[in-house]
Design an enzyme around this catalytic site. Structure first.
Site, PDB file in Angstrom:
ATOM      1  N   THR A  62      11.687   2.402  -6.701  1.00  0.00           N
ATOM      2  CA  THR A  62      10.836   1.556  -7.018  1.00  0.00           C
ATOM      3  C   THR A  62      10.229   1.871  -8.730  1.00  0.00           C
ATOM      4  O   THR A  62      10.630   3.060  -8.830  1.00  0.00           O
ATOM      5  CB  THR A  62       9.445   1.447  -6.274  1.00  0.00           C
ATOM      6  N   ASN A  67       4.500  -2.503  -8.428  1.00  0.00           N
ATOM      7  CA  ASN A  67       3.299  -2.453  -8.210  1.00  0.00           C
ATOM      8  C   ASN A  67       2.539  -3.770  -7.657  1.00  0.00           C
ATOM      9  O   ASN A  67       1.568  -3.630  -6.931  1.00  0.00           O
ATOM     10  CB  ASN A  67       2.574  -2.075  -9.429  1.00  0.00           C
ATOM     11  N   SER A  85       8.097  10.931  -7.195  1.00  0.00           N
ATOM     12  CA  SER A  85       8.455   9.432  -7.681  1.00  0.00           C
ATOM     13  C   SER A  85       7.576   8.408  -7.517  1.00  0.00           C
ATOM     14  O   SER A  85       6.331   8.633  -6.659  1.00  0.00           O
ATOM     15  CB  SER A  85       9.858   9.289  -6.668  1.00  0.00           C
ATOM     16  N   HIS A  86       7.844   7.365  -8.197  1.00  0.00           N
ATOM     17  CA  HIS A  86       7.026   6.149  -8.048  1.00  0.00           C
ATOM     18  C   HIS A  86       6.545   5.709  -6.473  1.00  0.00           C
ATOM     19  O   HIS A  86       5.458   5.663  -6.300  1.00  0.00           O
ATOM     20  CB  HIS A  86       7.403   4.990  -8.913  1.00  0.00           C
ATOM     21  N   ALA A  87       7.550   5.677  -5.899  1.00  0.00           N
ATOM     22  CA  ALA A  87       7.440   5.165  -4.401  1.00  0.00           C
ATOM     23  C   ALA A  87       6.532   6.089  -3.610  1.00  0.00           C
ATOM     24  O   ALA A  87       5.715   5.728  -2.926  1.00  0.00           O
ATOM     25  CB  ALA A  87       8.636   4.978  -3.756  1.00  0.00           C
TER      26      ALA A  87
END
Length: 127
Positions: A62, A67, A85-87
């Site tokens: 992601t 978002n 990480s983003h996720a």
């Protein structure tokens, strides 16, 4: 010195060995909790239209582009990623279970399948 540097780079960036079965994917327990819902395999933002409230997002990775759909999902499972990480980060912020770094969730989990995500154990199981 080159050998140590090569080893460090390999550990940091190498694709992890798959630890998955026919109905289970395992990865890092990035955000605690258990959630069961419908899997939606999203390979790019053009697939966002498939997401319904309460679905489980299954993605390669992601980014900030995801978002907008995060508030809709009940859990997230990714092929790539680590604890920062983003996720993983966004799942913790929203308090939803997350399993990241599974290497092949998008291949094993069919779109529309019923799935149970256990973010505490780092696994997602087809039910």
């Amino acid at each position: 010195m080159g050998t140590a540097l090569d080893a460090a780079i390999q550990v940091k960036f190498a694709e992890p060995a798959p630890r998955n079965g026919a109905s289970t994917v395992r990865g890092l327990n990035a955000s605690a909790g258990v959630y069961e819902g419908t899997a939606r395999v999203v390979l790019s933002p053009s697939d966002f239209e498939k997401i319904n409230s309460g679905d489980v997002l299954v993605a390669r990775v992601t980014t900030e582009a995801y978002n907008d759909i995060i508030p809709l999902i009940g859990a997230v499972v990714t092929d790539r990623g680590g604890l920062l990480s983003h996720a993983a980060t966004i799942a913790r912020e929203f308090g939803i279970p997350a399993v990241v770094g599974t290497t092949e969730a998008t291949r094993i989990i069919p779109d529309g399948a019923r799935i149970r995500v256990d973010g505490s154990r780092g696994e997602a199981i087809l039910v």
